[in-house]
Design an enzyme around this catalytic site. Structure first.
Site, short mmCIF file in Angstrom:
data_model
loop_
_atom_site.label_atom_id
_atom_site.label_comp_id
_atom_site.label_asym_id
_atom_site.label_seq_id
_atom_site.Cartn_x
_atom_site.Cartn_y
_atom_site.Cartn_z
CG ASP A 1 -1.80 -1.25 1.27
OD1 ASP A 1 -2.23 -1.72 0.21
OD2 ASP A 1 -2.01 -1.76 2.38
NE ARG B 1 -7.31 -6.55 7.09
CZ ARG B 1 -6.41 -7.51 7.02
NH1 ARG B 1 -6.19 -8.29 8.05
NH2 ARG B 1 -5.69 -7.69 5.92
CG HIS C 1 -2.57 -1.92 -7.30
ND1 HIS C 1 -1.23 -1.69 -7.09
CD2 HIS C 1 -2.69 -3.24 -7.44
CE1 HIS C 1 -0.59 -2.83 -7.10
NE2 HIS C 1 -1.45 -3.80 -7.31
N GLY D 1 -0.02 1.66 -7.20
CA GLY D 1 -1.06 1.88 -8.22
C GLY D 1 -0.95 3.28 -8.81
CE LYS D 2 0.47 10.15 -8.11
NZ LYS D 2 0.32 11.32 -7.30
CB THR E 1 2.72 16.27 -4.07
OG1 THR E 1 2.13 16.42 -5.38
CG2 THR E 1 4.23 16.41 -4.19
N GLY E 2 0.16 13.74 -3.64
CA GLY E 2 -1.28 13.59 -3.44
C GLY E 2 -1.73 12.37 -4.20
P1 GTP Z 1 -0.90 -2.89 -2.84
O1 GTP Z 1 -0.54 -3.51 -4.14
O2 GTP Z 1 -2.16 -3.43 -2.26
O3 GTP Z 1 0.23 -2.98 -1.88
O4 GTP Z 1 -1.32 -1.29 -2.99
P2 GTP Z 1 -0.70 0.09 -3.57
O5 GTP Z 1 0.76 0.16 -3.32
O6 GTP Z 1 -1.14 0.29 -4.97
O7 GTP Z 1 -1.38 1.19 -2.62
P3 GTP Z 1 -2.91 1.48 -2.29
O8 GTP Z 1 -3.55 2.09 -3.49
O9 GTP Z 1 -3.57 0.31 -1.68
O10 GTP Z 1 -2.76 2.53 -1.11
C1 GTP Z 1 -2.17 3.78 -1.25
C2 GTP Z 1 -3.18 4.85 -0.81
O11 GTP Z 1 -2.54 6.11 -0.78
C3 GTP Z 1 -4.32 5.02 -1.81
O12 GTP Z 1 -5.47 5.42 -1.13
C4 GTP Z 1 -3.81 6.13 -2.74
O13 GTP Z 1 -4.86 6.83 -3.37
C5 GTP Z 1 -3.08 6.99 -1.76
N1 GTP Z 1 -1.93 7.74 -2.28
C6 GTP Z 1 -1.03 7.39 -3.24
N2 GTP Z 1 -0.07 8.33 -3.36
C7 GTP Z 1 -0.39 9.30 -2.46
C8 GTP Z 1 0.22 10.54 -2.10
O14 GTP Z 1 1.25 10.95 -2.61
N3 GTP Z 1 -0.40 11.27 -1.13
C9 GTP Z 1 -1.54 10.86 -0.50
N4 GTP Z 1 -2.07 11.63 0.42
N5 GTP Z 1 -2.12 9.68 -0.81
C10 GTP Z 1 -1.55 8.93 -1.77
P1 IMP Z 2 -2.59 -12.79 2.33
O1 IMP Z 2 -1.67 -12.29 1.28
O2 IMP Z 2 -4.03 -12.48 2.06
O3 IMP Z 2 -2.35 -14.23 2.67
O4 IMP Z 2 -2.25 -11.98 3.68
C1 IMP Z 2 -1.02 -12.15 4.37
C2 IMP Z 2 -0.57 -10.82 4.97
O5 IMP Z 2 -0.20 -9.92 3.92
C3 IMP Z 2 -1.63 -10.10 5.79
O6 IMP Z 2 -0.98 -9.39 6.84
C4 IMP Z 2 -2.22 -9.10 4.81
O7 IMP Z 2 -2.78 -7.99 5.46
C5 IMP Z 2 -0.98 -8.73 4.02
N1 IMP Z 2 -1.28 -8.27 2.64
C6 IMP Z 2 -1.59 -9.07 1.58
N2 IMP Z 2 -1.80 -8.33 0.48
C7 IMP Z 2 -1.59 -7.05 0.84
C8 IMP Z 2 -1.62 -5.80 0.13
O8 IMP Z 2 -1.86 -5.73 -1.08
N3 IMP Z 2 -1.35 -4.69 0.85
C9 IMP Z 2 -1.05 -4.74 2.16
N4 IMP Z 2 -1.00 -5.86 2.87
C10 IMP Z 2 -1.27 -7.00 2.21
MG MG Z 3 -3.19 -1.76 -1.58
#
Ligand code: GTP
Ligand code: IMP
Ligand code: MG
Length: 333
Positions: free
Chosen positions: A13, A253, A43, A17-18, A322-323
């Site tokens: 997280d 969560r 994402h 994605g961004k 930055t967002g």
């Molecule tokens: P996983 O593959 O699940 O690990 O996710 P991810 O790395 O793509 O990130 P995810 O989108 O789950 O979470 C990032 C959160 O932060 C999202 O709600 C985005 O919209 C937000 N976000 C991304 N870049 C920024 C930023 O620069 N500033 C702020 N305030 N939010 C951001």
């Molecule tokens: P699982 O991948 O669903 O088996 O989860 C195992 C652990 O990895 C748990 O702590 C999840 O919360 C974490 N996890 C799995 N996928 C993600 C993700 O995309 N973002 C953040 N945590 C993740």
């Molecule tokens: Mg995520």
């Protein structure tokens, strides 16, 4: 650079994605491919006032000419995939490697019923762990065995390597983060596979010698969902005071929030072979920097933070988010 892999440097997280969506719209890759575990990922991509939450298809959907591929290493939940293809109108653009292993209902049930998985690890309940276990036992079905996936089947490594041969750009999106890698994370509080750049390359069929850039994404305030150690975690109230509370894309969560962990970042950058860092969420360090698109607009506090990240990791910060919105980014490449 022709082949770019984007991975998470902390616990997932980080905003991959961004970053992938920005790189897709800016660098105009011919192919955007997804590596990583499967639909446990969520994402978030924000374009204007539209927000997409993607679990299976690559965040490159925002760049319309790009072909969207899912690598053989990725677990496919057909229902999640078909839902995304339909709701985002992606028919004709999406290809799934015929060797992807399939998540079946029984995997989801097992993930949710097993108290170790559900409570001790705090999995996402999406069936990924049990499906990867079945894959290792050679019991899992493959995409080629499922009638409803027929129209999407392809050979992802062939498509990708041919694209690279032609000098076109391939952008590869990883999922999860370094701290939840099965190999290098906080075992047993981890996901069911390695999450580093080498694994993501293998997932989509790119050999190590063909990877040109590895972008490791770190967020200014790392987060963690599910159980497991988190060295720099702060109290909930402190996060609320700072106005930096977050909720998970897949499970809803509350994410645990922490401060910058330089030691973890350095180790993660090393194993990922980072060629550059993308730093997200600097607007959370200093709200006045929200939406900045040039380095000069950043406050001294944020500039110092960027310098600290580079000092800790020995890697240049080339992208500063930055967002959440696609255009809220500073590109220093
Ligand atoms: P996983 O593959 O699940 O690990 O996710 P991810 O790395 O793509 O990130 P995810 O989108 O789950 O979470 C990032 C959160 O932060 C999202 O709600 C985005 O919209 C937000 N976000 C991304 N870049 C920024 C930023 O620069 N500033 C702020 N305030 N939010 C951001
Ligand atoms: P699982 O991948 O669903 O088996 O989860 C195992 C652990 O990895 C748990 O702590 C999840 O919360 C974490 N996890 C799995 N996928 C993600 C993700 O995309 N973002 C953040 N945590 C993740
Ligand atoms: Mg995520």
């Amino acid at each position: 650079m022709p082949s770019i892999i984007v991975v998470g440097g902390f616990f997932g997280d980080e905003g991959k994605g961004k970053i992938v969506a920005y790189l897709a719209s800016h660098d105009k890759p011919r192919v955007v491919a997804r590596g990583g575990v499967g639909p446990n990922a969520g994402h978030t991509v924000v374009v204007g006032d539209k927000e997409y939450a993607l679990r299976m298809v690559p965040s490159g959907i925002v760049y319309e000419p790009a072909r969207l591929l899912i690598g053989a290493g990725v677990l496919v939940d057909p229902a999640v995939l078909l839902h995304e293809v339909q709701s985002f109108g992606l028919k004709g653009r999406v290809g799934i490697d015929w060797r992807c292993a399939i998540i079946e209902d029984r995997h989801i049930e097992e993930d949710r019923k097993d108290s170790e998985l559900r409570y001790k690890i705090g999995t996402t309940g999406t069936g990924c762990g049990p499906a990867n276990a079945d894959r290792a036992l050679r019991k899992a079905k493959q995409a080629k065995d499922r009638e409803e996936l027929k129209e999407f089947l392809c050979d992802v490594p062939l498509e990708i390597n041919r694209t690279l041969d032609q000098g076109d750009i391939v952008l590869v999106e990883g999922t999860q983060g370094f701290g939840i890698s099965l190999l290098y994370g906080t075992y047993p509080f981890v996901t069911s596979k390695d999450t580093t750049a080498s694994q993501i390359a293998a997932d989509v069929g790119i050999g190590p010698t063909r990877v040109d850039d590895v972008v490791v994404v770190f967020k200014a305030f790392p987060t963690r969902v599910g159980e497991g150690p988190f060295n720099t975690q702060i109290e909930d109230q402190e996060a609320e005071k700072l106005d930096i509370v977050e909720y998970g894309t897949v499970t809803g969560r509350k994410r645990r929030i922490g401060t910058w962990d330089g030691k973890m970042a350095a180790y993660s950058a090393m194993i990922n072979g980072a060629t550059m860092i993308a730093l997200s969420g600097v607007d959370k360090l200093d709200h006045s920097c929200r939406g900045a698109t040039t380095y000069e607009e950043l406050s001294p506090k944020v500039k110092d933070f960027v310098a600290m990240v580079e000092h800790d990791t020995g890697v240049a910060v080339k992208l500063i988010s930055t967002g959440p919105e696609l255009s809220e980014i500073i590109d220093l490449r």
